[in-house]
Design an enzyme around this catalytic site. Sequence first.
Site, PDB file in Angstrom:
ATOM      1  N   HIS A   1      32.572  21.569  31.286  1.00 20.90           N
ATOM      2  CA  HIS A   1      31.813  20.486  31.912  1.00 20.90           C
ATOM      3  C   HIS A   1      30.609  21.163  32.566  1.00 20.90           C
ATOM      4  O   HIS A   1      30.772  21.955  33.505  1.00 20.90           O
ATOM      5  CB  HIS A   1      32.716  19.813  32.949  1.00 20.90           C
ATOM      6  CG  HIS A   1      32.074  18.735  33.761  1.00 20.90           C
ATOM      7  ND1 HIS A   1      31.797  17.483  33.256  1.00 20.90           N
ATOM      8  CD2 HIS A   1      31.685  18.712  35.065  1.00 20.90           C
ATOM      9  CE1 HIS A   1      31.261  16.729  34.213  1.00 20.90           C
ATOM     10  NE2 HIS A   1      31.171  17.461  35.318  1.00 20.90           N
TER      11      HIS A   1
ATOM     12  N   VAL B   1      38.184  22.618  42.785  1.00 19.02           N
ATOM     13  CA  VAL B   1      39.208  23.305  41.980  1.00 19.02           C
ATOM     14  C   VAL B   1      40.586  23.172  42.630  1.00 19.02           C
ATOM     15  O   VAL B   1      41.589  23.003  41.936  1.00 19.02           O
ATOM     16  CB  VAL B   1      38.848  24.796  41.782  1.00 19.02           C
ATOM     17  CG1 VAL B   1      39.993  25.546  41.111  1.00 19.02           C
ATOM     18  CG2 VAL B   1      37.583  24.956  40.954  1.00 19.02           C
TER      19      VAL B   1
ATOM     20  N   TYR C   1      39.225  13.926  36.374  1.00 24.06           N
ATOM     21  CA  TYR C   1      38.338  14.533  37.390  1.00 24.06           C
ATOM     22  C   TYR C   1      37.248  13.561  37.824  1.00 24.06           C
ATOM     23  O   TYR C   1      37.007  13.381  39.030  1.00 24.06           O
ATOM     24  CB  TYR C   1      37.737  15.796  36.781  1.00 24.06           C
ATOM     25  CG  TYR C   1      36.508  16.359  37.445  1.00 24.06           C
ATOM     26  CD1 TYR C   1      36.602  17.169  38.576  1.00 24.06           C
ATOM     27  CD2 TYR C   1      35.233  16.129  36.906  1.00 24.06           C
ATOM     28  CE1 TYR C   1      35.466  17.705  39.162  1.00 24.06           C
ATOM     29  CE2 TYR C   1      34.100  16.672  37.486  1.00 24.06           C
ATOM     30  CZ  TYR C   1      34.219  17.454  38.621  1.00 24.06           C
ATOM     31  OH  TYR C   1      33.094  17.985  39.189  1.00 24.06           O
TER      32      TYR C   1
ATOM     33  N   HIS D   1      38.664  10.974  40.043  1.00 25.40           N
ATOM     34  CA  HIS D   1      39.481  11.450  41.170  1.00 25.40           C
ATOM     35  C   HIS D   1      38.768  11.185  42.507  1.00 25.40           C
ATOM     36  O   HIS D   1      37.578  11.458  42.637  1.00 25.40           O
ATOM     37  CB  HIS D   1      39.733  12.951  41.000  1.00 25.40           C
ATOM     38  CG  HIS D   1      40.791  13.488  41.903  1.00 25.40           C
ATOM     39  ND1 HIS D   1      40.609  13.659  43.258  1.00 25.40           N
ATOM     40  CD2 HIS D   1      42.065  13.891  41.651  1.00 25.40           C
ATOM     41  CE1 HIS D   1      41.718  14.143  43.804  1.00 25.40           C
ATOM     42  NE2 HIS D   1      42.625  14.299  42.838  1.00 25.40           N
TER      43      HIS D   1
END
Lengths: 102, 102
Positions: free
Chosen positions: A3, A29, A70, A73
Amino acid sequence: MKHVLLARFKEDITPEKTEELIKGYAGLVSLVEPMKGFQWGTDVSIENLHQGFTHIFVSTFESTEGIAEYVAHPAHVEFANKFLPWLEKVLVVDYKPNIVEQ
Amino acid sequence: MKHVLLARFKEDITPEKTEELIKGYAGLVSLVEPMKGFQWGTDVSIENLHQGFTHIFVSTFESTEGIAEYVAHPAHVEFANKFLPWLEKVLVVDYKPNIVEQ
């Protein structure tokens, strides 16, 4: 899956704010399970084809589903709401790396 | 050091020509000594921030001097002269990856 986000920060950002945002990006992360790695750097190219972008952020995911998770999120949404207003330009591509056999 | 090239090919390119150019790009690894690795992929992002770019090519070098040597290398110049006319858009950034400690 990679990404890749290219950015140019707005001119009135301070070095401290830039550092805070980069640390916030890296901190995803440990908050977003499918995000497996993070690297960033500043452009030093000599070919003058950078189109004004100054920073690159590369995150690693195991799958496209992981990137979708992600993006949605809450930790990413919260970070994006802090990060995007400081960007003058942004470009995102996701790709599965292919290695060409010689 | 990473050398990142984003591209959008012209609409009239054929899949065969695209494949030929990608193989030619990859072949530079065996022709240009400081070029240590090559990966490529097509954009599959869902955030609609790709700015029209469809392909990404990521080469690895040991140093910025290695990238300068690559840019000036006759094999790269010959390839670039074949490759660039097929591109509608191109963007290049070079960076030294930083990893942020949590």
